[in-house]
Design an enzyme around this catalytic site. Structure first.
Site, PDB file in Angstrom:
ATOM      1  N   CYS A  95       0.832  -1.203   0.000  1.00 53.49           N
ATOM      2  CA  CYS A  95       0.000   0.000   0.000  1.00 53.49           C
ATOM      3  C   CYS A  95       0.867   1.254   0.000  1.00 53.49           C
ATOM      4  CB  CYS A  95      -0.934  -0.017   1.206  1.00 53.49           C
ATOM      5  SG  CYS A  95      -2.126   1.345   1.236  1.00 53.49           S
ATOM      6  N   CYS A 193      -6.607  -4.131   6.536  1.00 58.51           N
ATOM      7  CA  CYS A 193      -7.752  -3.231   6.412  1.00 58.51           C
ATOM      8  C   CYS A 193      -8.854  -3.792   5.525  1.00 58.51           C
ATOM      9  CB  CYS A 193      -7.304  -1.864   5.909  1.00 58.51           C
ATOM     10  SG  CYS A 193      -6.660  -1.842   4.217  1.00 58.51           S
TER      11      CYS A 193
END
Length: 384
Positions: A95, A193
């Site tokens: 990410c 997440c």
């Protein structure tokens, strides 16, 4: 602005430092689980509202930028592909590498911004010639330089970390409370997440499928069976359900996952000790070593909260290039790291970050490992 306390205080400090600041929250997922109150990630609808309240309090413009399609392709799909290939990925590294300091930074620069500021605990130091270096945060306990090890020299030119010199998270929370931020006591995000319920095994089973296979010793003898190799990681002890005890009566651990043959390799705990790691997907954070083909002393860290281990590193030509689907073209060289004392439970797919002192020199995604206690019939590496 993730909606957490760190990015809230980072934004406020950037404003007080005289910068023209715009708050941006990244919408990274459209999956229903991320909309539920109590989700344990960092990018829920509730988080975006928390971020907006902070931006309003500071008095800065606030936007939500939708990167959900790119996040799915570059992080979620990569996560599935890595597990399918028998590797253990780090989605937070991906990410940072492909979303926060690539997609976000690219859009920000295109719009005329100078830098992306985040709430990471790390420092950027500029040397006498103007070159930027990534360094550990002031406080070891909160240092997050490991997950930023994927940043390149060009990305460091456009990065800011206002919390890098802060002694403790408690001080950040106290500052947030003084500023009247509603997130001052908000819990830190944890887990992956895009898997809000924390059930990674179940989440992967839905996407990869579960197929029965063999659990074998390093000599090839079958000692059990499994319902899906993707649910095992190197170093795992529980959940093996072996039908045959080890000759010495000691527990076995997962040493390797072989996706092509759908086999899980197990062995003694000491076989988890690794004497060498290497990866063809390596980058330098700032200036590269002048002569990386000459062995140099460093420290290596293989997990976000692991202790660094003294090591020797060198860049060598690959005998056979390692193809990695979905990644950049395989390099014809690899970064080879030899720890002075064995590393424990290292798996292909993990990230090895190399330090010299407090400086992050670079990183590699681990393609192969060499056991410090090889079996008689073992090859010397496990190439995923």
């Amino acid at each position: 602005m993730s909606g957490g306390v760190d990015s809230a205080v980072a934004a406020a400090r950037a404003v007080e430092a005289g910068h023209d600041v715009v708050g941006v929250h990244l919408a990274l997922s459209r999956m229903p689980g991320t909309l539920r109150t109590g989700a344990r990630g960092c990018c829920t609808i509730e988080d975006s509202m928390d971020a907006q309240r902070v931006a309003n309090k500071i008095g800065i413009p606030y936007y939500v930028w939708d990167f959900s399609e790119r996040f799915k392709a570059d992080v979620v799909d990569d996560f599935v592909a890595e597990y399918t290939a028998g590797r253990t990925p780090n989605p937070c590294m991906r990410c940072n590498e492909r979303i926060k300091f690539a997609a976000l930074l690219e859009k920000a620069v295109d719009l005329g911004f100078d830098a992306v500021a985040t709430g990471h605990y790390a420092n950027i130091v500029t040397d006498s010639e103007g070159n930027r270096e990534l360094h550990r945060a002031a406080t070891w306990a909160k240092d997050q330089s490991y997950v930023l090890g994927v940043l390149t020299s060009e990305q460091l030119k456009h990065s800011m970390f206002p919390l890098g010199a802060t002694p403790s998270k408690a001080e950040v929370r106290a500052e947030a409370a003084e500023r009247g931020f509603s997130v001052a006591k908000k819990r830190d995000s944890h887990d992956i997440c895009f898997i809000p319920d924390g059930d990674t095994k179940g989440w992967l089973a839905e996407r990869v499928g579960a197929e029965k296979g063999q659990v074998i010793e390093r000599d090839g003898s079958v000692v059990g069976s499994h319902d899906g190799a993707h649910s095992f990681t190197v170093g795992q002890r529980r959940g093996l359900h072996l039908g045959m005890p080890a000759p010495d009566g000691k527990p076995r651990f997962v040493l390797e996952v072989r996706p092509i043959s759908n086999q899980v390799v197990v062995g003694p705990k000491e076989a988890l000790d690794i004497s060498e790691i290497a990866g063809a997907r390596f980058t330098w954070a700032g200036l590269a070593p002048e002569h990386p083909e000459v062995a140099f002393e460093c420290e290596v860290q293989i997990r976000a909260h692991a202790d660094p281990v003294a090591a020797t590193a060198i860049v060598r030509p690959l005998d056979v290039p390692v193809p990695v689907e979905g990644q950049r073209p395989a390099s014809d060289h690899e970064l080879v790291i030899t720890p002075h004392s064995p590393l424990n439970g290292v798996a292909p797919g993990q990230t090895a970050v190399v330090y010299i002192g407090t400086r992050v020199l670079g990183q590699c995604t681990i393609d192969r490992t060499v056991s410090a206690v090889p079996a008689v019939s073992d090859s010397t590496s496990a190439v995923a």
